[in-house]
Design a protein around this motif. Sequence first.
Motif, mmCIF file in Angstrom:
data_model
loop_
_atom_site.group_PDB
_atom_site.id
_atom_site.type_symbol
_atom_site.label_atom_id
_atom_site.label_comp_id
_atom_site.label_asym_id
_atom_site.label_seq_id
_atom_site.Cartn_x
_atom_site.Cartn_y
_atom_site.Cartn_z
ATOM 1 N N ALA A 38 0.842 -1.268 0.206
ATOM 2 C CA ALA A 38 -0.134 0.116 -0.031
ATOM 3 C C ALA A 38 1.020 1.368 0.001
ATOM 4 O O ALA A 38 0.632 2.212 -0.741
ATOM 5 C CB ALA A 38 -0.836 -0.112 1.267
ATOM 6 N N LYS A 39 1.920 1.255 0.739
ATOM 7 C CA LYS A 39 2.800 2.530 0.904
ATOM 8 C C LYS A 39 3.537 2.460 -0.518
ATOM 9 O O LYS A 39 3.782 3.790 -1.113
ATOM 10 C CB LYS A 39 3.737 2.401 1.870
ATOM 11 N N ALA A 40 3.802 1.473 -1.143
ATOM 12 C CA ALA A 40 4.517 1.702 -2.468
ATOM 13 C C ALA A 40 3.585 2.128 -3.659
ATOM 14 O O ALA A 40 3.977 2.874 -4.177
ATOM 15 C CB ALA A 40 5.360 0.197 -2.537
ATOM 16 N N GLU A 41 2.414 1.581 -3.547
ATOM 17 C CA GLU A 41 1.508 2.206 -4.470
ATOM 18 C C GLU A 41 1.223 3.778 -4.132
ATOM 19 O O GLU A 41 1.245 4.706 -5.047
ATOM 20 C CB GLU A 41 -0.086 1.368 -4.448
ATOM 21 N N GLU A 42 1.329 4.209 -2.913
ATOM 22 C CA GLU A 42 0.872 5.346 -2.651
ATOM 23 C C GLU A 42 2.203 6.536 -3.188
ATOM 24 O O GLU A 42 1.879 7.379 -3.684
ATOM 25 C CB GLU A 42 1.074 5.567 -1.130
ATOM 26 N N ILE A 43 3.254 5.616 -2.942
ATOM 27 C CA ILE A 43 4.477 6.584 -3.624
ATOM 28 C C ILE A 43 4.304 6.734 -4.970
ATOM 29 O O ILE A 43 4.575 7.722 -5.510
ATOM 30 C CB ILE A 43 5.739 5.864 -2.824
ATOM 31 N N GLU A 44 4.176 5.680 -5.506
ATOM 32 C CA GLU A 44 4.272 5.590 -7.069
ATOM 33 C C GLU A 44 3.057 6.524 -7.703
ATOM 34 O O GLU A 44 3.167 7.190 -8.579
ATOM 35 C CB GLU A 44 3.550 4.004 -7.503
ATOM 36 N N GLU A 45 1.731 6.590 -6.975
ATOM 37 C CA GLU A 45 0.678 7.566 -7.215
ATOM 38 C C GLU A 45 1.254 8.853 -7.139
ATOM 39 O O GLU A 45 0.971 9.720 -8.051
ATOM 40 C CB GLU A 45 -0.473 7.287 -6.443
ATOM 41 N N LEU A 46 1.934 9.378 -6.032
ATOM 42 C CA LEU A 46 2.501 10.811 -5.854
ATOM 43 C C LEU A 46 3.564 10.858 -6.936
ATOM 44 O O LEU A 46 3.427 12.216 -7.461
ATOM 45 C CB LEU A 46 3.139 10.605 -4.662
ATOM 46 N N GLU A 47 4.402 10.273 -7.316
ATOM 47 C CA GLU A 47 5.439 10.310 -8.557
ATOM 48 C C GLU A 47 4.510 10.579 -9.535
ATOM 49 O O GLU A 47 4.967 11.487 -10.420
ATOM 50 C CB GLU A 47 6.271 9.350 -8.483
ATOM 51 N N HIS A 48 3.524 9.818 -9.994
ATOM 52 C CA HIS A 48 2.989 10.072 -11.164
ATOM 53 C C HIS A 48 2.204 11.427 -11.257
ATOM 54 O O HIS A 48 2.143 12.091 -12.181
ATOM 55 C CB HIS A 48 1.937 8.965 -11.207
ATOM 56 N N THR A 49 1.613 11.663 -10.086
ATOM 57 C CA THR A 49 0.830 13.144 -10.002
ATOM 58 C C THR A 49 1.926 14.049 -10.335
ATOM 59 O O THR A 49 1.676 14.944 -10.682
ATOM 60 C CB THR A 49 0.171 13.248 -8.648
ATOM 61 N N TYR A 50 3.023 13.922 -9.687
ATOM 62 C CA TYR A 50 4.129 15.137 -9.624
ATOM 63 C C TYR A 50 4.654 15.092 -11.254
ATOM 64 O O TYR A 50 4.853 16.187 -11.599
ATOM 65 C CB TYR A 50 5.215 14.632 -8.957
ATOM 66 N N ARG A 51 4.786 13.798 -11.826
ATOM 67 C CA ARG A 51 5.198 13.842 -13.427
ATOM 68 C C ARG A 51 4.199 14.627 -14.150
ATOM 69 O O ARG A 51 4.637 15.312 -15.211
ATOM 70 C CB ARG A 51 5.451 12.535 -13.860
ATOM 71 N N ASN A 52 3.126 14.552 -13.874
ATOM 72 C CA ASN A 52 1.960 14.899 -14.860
ATOM 73 C C ASN A 52 1.373 16.668 -14.269
ATOM 74 O O ASN A 52 0.647 17.054 -14.845
ATOM 75 C CB ASN A 52 0.671 14.036 -14.625
ATOM 76 N N SER A 53 2.089 17.049 -13.361
ATOM 77 C CA SER A 53 1.794 18.418 -12.687
ATOM 78 C C SER A 53 2.107 19.462 -13.840
ATOM 79 O O SER A 53 3.078 19.578 -14.467
ATOM 80 C CB SER A 53 2.311 18.789 -11.496
ATOM 81 N N PRO A 54 1.144 20.341 -14.128
ATOM 82 C CA PRO A 54 1.401 21.622 -14.835
ATOM 83 C C PRO A 54 2.759 22.506 -14.303
ATOM 84 O O PRO A 54 3.377 23.161 -14.876
ATOM 85 C CB PRO A 54 0.262 22.167 -14.887
ATOM 86 N N ASP A 55 3.140 22.232 -12.904
ATOM 87 C CA ASP A 55 3.915 23.024 -12.309
ATOM 88 C C ASP A 55 5.465 22.475 -12.649
ATOM 89 O O ASP A 55 6.379 22.829 -12.364
ATOM 90 C CB ASP A 55 3.899 23.271 -10.758
ATOM 91 N N THR A 56 5.580 20.978 -13.061
ATOM 92 C CA THR A 56 6.733 20.270 -13.301
ATOM 93 C C THR A 56 7.548 21.280 -14.461
ATOM 94 O O THR A 56 6.967 21.389 -15.463
ATOM 95 C CB THR A 56 6.527 19.138 -13.525
ATOM 96 N N THR A 57 8.658 21.555 -14.279
ATOM 97 C CA THR A 57 9.554 22.050 -15.338
ATOM 98 C C THR A 57 10.264 21.280 -16.343
ATOM 99 O O THR A 57 10.204 21.236 -17.542
ATOM 100 C CB THR A 57 10.796 23.090 -14.756
ATOM 101 N N GLU A 58 10.570 19.928 -15.877
ATOM 102 C CA GLU A 58 11.184 18.895 -16.583
ATOM 103 C C GLU A 58 10.286 17.905 -16.969
ATOM 104 O O GLU A 58 9.607 17.312 -16.314
ATOM 105 C CB GLU A 58 12.272 18.008 -15.658
ATOM 106 N N ARG A 59 10.353 17.508 -18.227
ATOM 107 C CA ARG A 59 9.419 16.298 -18.500
ATOM 108 C C ARG A 59 10.197 15.212 -19.003
ATOM 109 O O ARG A 59 11.288 15.503 -19.726
ATOM 110 C CB ARG A 59 8.723 17.055 -19.836
ATOM 111 N N THR A 60 9.814 13.805 -18.490
ATOM 112 C CA THR A 60 10.520 13.074 -19.086
ATOM 113 C C THR A 60 9.558 12.434 -20.136
ATOM 114 O O THR A 60 8.256 11.946 -19.605
ATOM 115 C CB THR A 60 10.978 12.136 -18.068
#
Length: 59
Positions: free
Chosen positions: A36-58
């Motif tokens: 559950a914790k690993a899924e939560e971290i993965e979800e947060l990372e996914h949200t961060y990558r798709n955030s419009p505030d993120t300057t770097e895009r991978t």
Amino acid sequence: MENENRLFRWFAELYRAGYEGHVRFMCAFYGGEPAAKAEEIEELEHTYRNSPDTTERTP
């Protein structure tokens, strides 16, 4: 005297390698993050990558 040091060093390395193997096994068997914790971290990372505030895009 040098032979005694070599024997002690060999024993210390053997003990260290055995202990390290034991700790790695115990951590792999009992440790790690719960799923559950690993899924939560993965979800947060996914949200961060798709955030419009993120300057770097991978891709």
